[in-house]
Design a protein around this motif. Structure first.
Motif, short mmCIF file in Angstrom:
data_model
loop_
_atom_site.label_atom_id
_atom_site.label_comp_id
_atom_site.label_asym_id
_atom_site.label_seq_id
_atom_site.Cartn_x
_atom_site.Cartn_y
_atom_site.Cartn_z
N UNK A 72 8.03 83.31 72.37
CA UNK A 72 8.91 83.78 72.74
C UNK A 72 9.47 84.48 73.50
N UNK A 73 9.06 85.63 74.16
CA UNK A 73 9.31 86.60 75.45
C UNK A 73 8.60 86.06 76.54
N UNK A 74 7.83 84.93 76.43
CA UNK A 74 6.71 84.72 77.60
C UNK A 74 7.76 83.27 78.12
N UNK A 75 8.07 82.90 77.12
CA UNK A 75 8.78 81.66 77.46
C UNK A 75 10.10 81.77 77.95
N UNK A 76 10.70 82.40 77.27
CA UNK A 76 12.92 82.96 77.47
C UNK A 76 12.88 83.85 78.08
N UNK A 77 11.73 85.29 77.85
CA UNK A 77 11.60 86.38 79.24
C UNK A 77 12.08 86.76 77.82
N UNK A 78 11.94 88.85 78.37
CA UNK A 78 12.21 89.47 76.98
C UNK A 78 13.53 89.86 76.40
N UNK A 79 14.39 89.54 77.61
CA UNK A 79 15.71 89.71 77.00
C UNK A 79 16.06 89.26 76.06
N UNK A 80 16.20 87.95 77.00
CA UNK A 80 16.74 86.82 76.09
C UNK A 80 15.76 86.33 75.02
N UNK A 81 14.85 86.09 74.71
CA UNK A 81 14.26 86.26 73.50
C UNK A 81 15.04 87.36 72.31
N UNK A 82 15.05 88.82 72.85
CA UNK A 82 15.75 89.29 71.81
C UNK A 82 16.96 89.29 71.94
N UNK A 83 17.96 88.76 73.01
CA UNK A 83 19.02 88.21 72.23
C UNK A 83 19.02 86.98 71.33
N UNK A 84 18.42 85.70 71.53
CA UNK A 84 18.26 85.08 70.40
C UNK A 84 17.70 85.41 69.03
N UNK A 85 16.58 86.61 69.38
CA UNK A 85 16.85 87.11 67.94
C UNK A 85 18.07 87.41 67.08
N UNK A 86 18.51 88.08 68.01
CA UNK A 86 19.92 88.90 67.18
C UNK A 86 20.78 88.03 67.24
N UNK A 87 20.86 86.57 67.52
CA UNK A 87 22.02 86.04 67.65
C UNK A 87 21.54 85.01 65.85
N UNK A 88 20.53 85.41 65.97
CA UNK A 88 19.79 83.98 65.03
C UNK A 88 19.95 84.60 63.58
N UNK A 89 19.48 85.98 63.73
CA UNK A 89 19.79 87.00 62.72
C UNK A 89 21.03 86.69 61.82
N UNK A 90 21.66 86.57 63.14
CA UNK A 90 23.46 87.18 62.26
C UNK A 90 23.64 86.06 61.94
N UNK A 91 23.97 84.74 62.48
CA UNK A 91 23.54 83.41 62.13
C UNK A 91 23.57 83.08 60.42
N UNK A 92 21.84 83.16 60.22
CA UNK A 92 21.27 83.80 59.45
C UNK A 92 22.19 84.33 58.13
N UNK A 93 22.51 85.04 58.76
CA UNK A 93 23.37 86.28 57.33
C UNK A 93 24.27 85.85 57.21
N UNK A 94 24.78 84.75 57.91
CA UNK A 94 26.24 84.02 57.84
C UNK A 94 26.13 82.69 57.18
N UNK A 95 24.65 82.26 56.78
CA UNK A 95 24.34 81.50 56.09
C UNK A 95 24.07 80.51 56.11
N UNK A 96 23.70 80.12 57.83
CA UNK A 96 23.33 79.25 58.69
C UNK A 96 21.42 79.67 58.01
N UNK A 97 21.26 78.31 57.84
CA UNK A 97 19.79 77.01 58.30
C UNK A 97 19.06 76.57 58.78
N UNK A 98 19.24 76.63 60.15
CA UNK A 98 19.23 75.99 61.32
C UNK A 98 19.43 76.73 62.55
N UNK A 99 18.50 76.38 63.46
CA UNK A 99 19.12 76.70 64.68
C UNK A 99 20.34 76.50 64.95
N UNK A 100 21.18 76.60 66.12
CA UNK A 100 22.56 76.45 66.22
C UNK A 100 23.08 75.49 67.71
#
Length: 119
Positions: A72-100
């Motif tokens: 993931x870091x290779x595809x998106x770059x380390x910073x973008x991958x970290x930001x995407x992970x944080x966002x994904x964890x946030x929406x998961x905590x809010x109940x998301x089942x899928x990528x948004x």
């Protein structure tokens, strides 16, 4: 399929085709559905579209696993991958089942119609 359902699906499929995150296979299935809408081939094209979207939609756990990996870091770059992970964890905590991302969000809306469209 009622005309109202066909109109709604047409709108969603057209939006899906414009989504930058939509893969080639989903674009092909969507275009095939648009071509078949209102014809004898509509039911088969609807089934094919639903099958493709079920394959393509990214479960939130899969997204988190990918963006937190070295790949993931290779595809998106380390910073973008970290930001995407944080966002994904946030929406998961809010109940998301899928990528948004646009393609997954539209796929989720289309797949929610599956039972009504295919009965």
């Amino acid at each position: 399929m009622t005309q109202t359902q066909r109109d709604q699906l047409t709108q969603l499929v057209n939006q899906l085709l414009q989504a930058p995150s939509c893969c080639a296979e989903a674009k092909e299935a969507g275009q095939n559905w648009l071509t078949a809408a209102g014809t004898a081939g509509e039911q088969a094209a609807t089934q094919a579209l639903m099958a493709e979207l079920e394959e393509d939609i990214m479960p939130i756990e899969g997204l988190i696993a990918f963006v937190s990996s070295p790949a993931g870091a290779q595809v998106f770059g380390a910073e973008q991958a970290k930001a995407m992970e944080a966002h994904a964890r946030e929406i998961q905590a809010a109940g998301a089942k899928y990528c948004d991302c646009p393609a997954c969000a539209l796929s989720e809306k289309i797949l929610a119609m599956k039972a009504d469209l295919l009965g």
